[in-house]
Write a protein that holds these residues in place. Structure first.
Motif, PDB file in Angstrom:
ATOM      1  N   LYS A  16       0.725  -1.316   0.058  1.00 10.92           N
ATOM      2  CA  LYS A  16       0.075  -0.001  -0.018  1.00 10.92           C
ATOM      3  C   LYS A  16       0.794   1.287  -0.024  1.00 10.92           C
ATOM      4  O   LYS A  16       1.727   1.266   0.647  1.00 10.92           O
ATOM      5  CB  LYS A  16      -1.056   0.063   1.293  1.00 10.92           C
ATOM      6  N   PRO A  31       1.088   5.295   0.682  1.00 13.29           N
ATOM      7  CA  PRO A  31       0.465   6.283   1.521  1.00 13.29           C
ATOM      8  C   PRO A  31      -0.069   7.301   0.620  1.00 13.29           C
ATOM      9  O   PRO A  31       0.400   7.506  -0.508  1.00 13.29           O
ATOM     10  CB  PRO A  31       1.651   6.865   2.190  1.00 13.29           C
ATOM     11  N   ASN A  50      -5.610   5.301  -0.035  1.00  8.76           N
ATOM     12  CA  ASN A  50      -4.816   4.324   0.434  1.00  8.76           C
ATOM     13  C   ASN A  50      -5.615   2.995   0.094  1.00  8.76           C
ATOM     14  O   ASN A  50      -6.608   2.684   0.802  1.00  8.76           O
ATOM     15  CB  ASN A  50      -4.955   4.221   1.735  1.00  8.76           C
TER      16      ASN A  50
END
Length: 561
Positions: free
Chosen positions: A191, A193, A394
């Motif tokens: 992931k 940010p 996100n």
């Protein structure tokens, strides 16, 4: 691009059919004929084996004797699974009868009855026609914990030479589950940010209140009473529907003298925050272009009143799920012809291309979130942007309703607007057949079914997915851990091609369109804008306009509404 690929596929199909003694012309029917209800009942009573309701494949469960870590009579198991396969497309599952409802050409719509949306929009759809676990187009059997793996800190993962979701034949012929597994260094998607330093924006939320009064309301839920007026402007005419997130009512706008739909958000902090996101997105979407031209919901007004957020938008008709159920059970004429399904597909993709150009994903496209604006003209609108997100957000793996969830979302790969294209590929056959395409009981079972219909998951995709180890063994078998016992269960596809599945139509252009939309490798799947150029959407299948249909009488003959 699509024309060349389609003609190549057609040539390959004709070669296969010629080798099998079939004429290519046998695949050019437009709509698969549907038997009468009496024929369906007679077939169900005389069928000896348990048959998959979507695939025509026998419901087979592997026991520990036939699947002992890849050793045993796997070939005979596969033969038993395929021995019950019907040569003809399977009969769609009959939905339970809907309650009586009527409609005029584009007039008032009675309140929906029966089904309500679940509090968890990502839950599997359940209804009284749901098959048992053994009838989801998969073959299941006990597994072993020594086949599981975890992604190492240095991103070392197993090689998957056959991908994931291969058939029992491949397992029997090529995979030694006792053999050591080669490992490689991978680059899983982690992931990112969300971006920082973005410009700040704001919108004004009207707070409407009664002068000279303070304190909390007596009831937590806003009272819905016909003929009462909300915020001095909107007269309640009719209760429409409810979900865990909100309730909907039909109102008369006393200022502009036209009917609207008002979504009353439930009194909860989480729902309040989600509704602000939906308002923000609807405002932004509507500001980018005409809502009607882009087949998306039109927002009229929003405000805070008596501890609730109220969202005022255009009044639409049934959603596709409710209307499809009603049409099959109550109306004499089947509504979802291939011409109308084509028209619906074009409108949905137009709306998706519009929001995707804004780097926005819908993230919960399903029949319940596509509403009819006009029955006679087959006009629809895409609604419910409460779960939508930007491609720069996100990115979560817990989006989309499960039956319409793209495989890259499940595995934790990087994704974009093409997850909505996958949902379109699931929705359109459902309109024709009345059967959910990837009905499932568990996520891993759904992945195995997807692999059976659309092909194995490629190695590259498994290495990109940060959650692959939760669903795939080190040898590329889909598995799950049973919550009740902690036991490992394997899932194998019980079919090997989209061509074996009843999509509701044998039209080659339609089937190729679905094949493109359901491309497992998301990096190869076309975007909404690209899919709008597919030959299926350019072919003339006839008119979509229709007068109000006749309603079925008790004796089975047609009677006018």
């Amino acid at each position: 691009m699509f024309e060349e690929e389609w003609h190549l596929h057609q040539h390959q199909q004709q070669e296969i059919e010629s080798a099998a003694g079939a004429s290519p012309s046998q695949t050019t029917e437009t709509i698969v004929p549907r038997p009468a209800a009496s024929e369906v009942a007679a077939t169900a009573q005389t069928a000896a084996p348990a048959v998959d309701e979507d695939l025509g494949v026998g419901a087979v469960t592997v026991n520990s004797d036939t699947l002992a870590v890849g050793i045993g009579s796997v070939a005979s198991l596969r033969a038993s699974a395929m021995s019950t396969k019907d040569d003809q497309p399977s009969t769609p599952t009959q939905k339970p009868a809907a309650t009586g409802r009527s409609r005029d050409e584009d007039g008032n719509n009675p309140p929906p009855s029966g089904r309500q949306n679940s509090v968890d929009q990502n839950d599997v759809r359940e209804d009284s026609s749901s098959p048992t676990h053994g009838k989801y187009g998969i073959v299941s059997g006990p597994g072993s914990e020594d086949q599981l793996w975890e992604l190492a800190e240095d991103n070392v993962a197993p090689r998957f030479p056959y991908g994931a979701g291969f058939s029992l034949e491949v397992l029997h012929a090529s995979v030694d589950m006792n053999a050591d597994v080669a490992h490689v260094v991978t680059s899983p998607y982690l992931k990112e940010p969300p971006p920082t330093g973005l410009p700040l924006e704001s919108f004004e939320l009207k707070v409407i209140y009664e002068a000279g009064r303070t304190g909390f309301e007596e009831a937590k839920d806003f009272p819905i009473v016909p003929n009462t007026v909300i915020a001095g402007r909107y007269q309640i005419l009719q209760y429409l529907d409810s979900a865990a997130f909100s309730r909907a009512v039909k109102c008369l706008d006393l200022k502009h003298k036209h009917e609207v739909c008002i979504k009353i958000i439930r009194n909860s902090k989480d729902f309040f925050d989600q509704s602000l996101d939906e308002i923000k997105l609807l405002q932004w979407i509507n500001a980018q272009g005409n809502a009607d031209d882009h087949c998306v919901l039109q927002l009229y007004d929003f405000f805070y009143f008596k501890e609730h957020i109220f969202i005022v938008c255009e009044l639409l008709r049934d959603n596709l799920y409710e209307f499809s159920k009603y049409n099959r059970e109550q109306e004499a004429e089947f509504y979802f012809t291939l011409a109308r399904v084509q028209h619906i597909a074009r409108q949905v993709l137009t709306g998706l291309a519009f929001i995707h150009d804004m780097n926005l994903m819908h993230c919960d496209l399903k029949p319940e979130n596509i509403l009819i604006k006009s029955y006679s003209r087959c006009e629809i609108r895409v609604i419910d942007f409460g779960s939508s997100c930007f491609t720069t957000d996100n990115l979560s793996s817990y989006i989309q309703s499960r039956c319409y969830r793209a495989p890259e979302v499940v595995l934790g790969c990087h994704y974009d607007g093409r997850i909505d294209v996958w949902s379109v590929g699931c929705i359109l056959p459902e309109l024709l057949t009345g059967t959910v395409m990837f009905h499932n009981k568990t996520v891993s079972g759904m992945l195995a079914r997807i692999a059976g219909v659309c092909g194995p998951f490629p190695e590259r995709m498994l290495h990109e997915g940060r959650h692959s180890c939760r669903f795939v063994t080190k040898h590329g078998v889909f598995y799950e851990t049973k919550e009740s016992t902690g036991e490992i269960e394997y899932h194998f596809p019980a079919t090997s091609s989209l061509d074996q599945l009843d999509l509701g139509s044998n039209d080659p252009l339609f089937r190729d369109f679905i094949r493109k939309a359901l491309t497992v490798d998301h990096t190869l799947r076309p975007t909404a804008k690209e899919l709008l150029d597919h030959p299926f959407l350019k072919h003339d299948y006839g008119a979509v306009y229709s007068p109000p249909p006749a309603k079925k009488s008790k004796g089975g003959s047609a009677s006018p509404i």
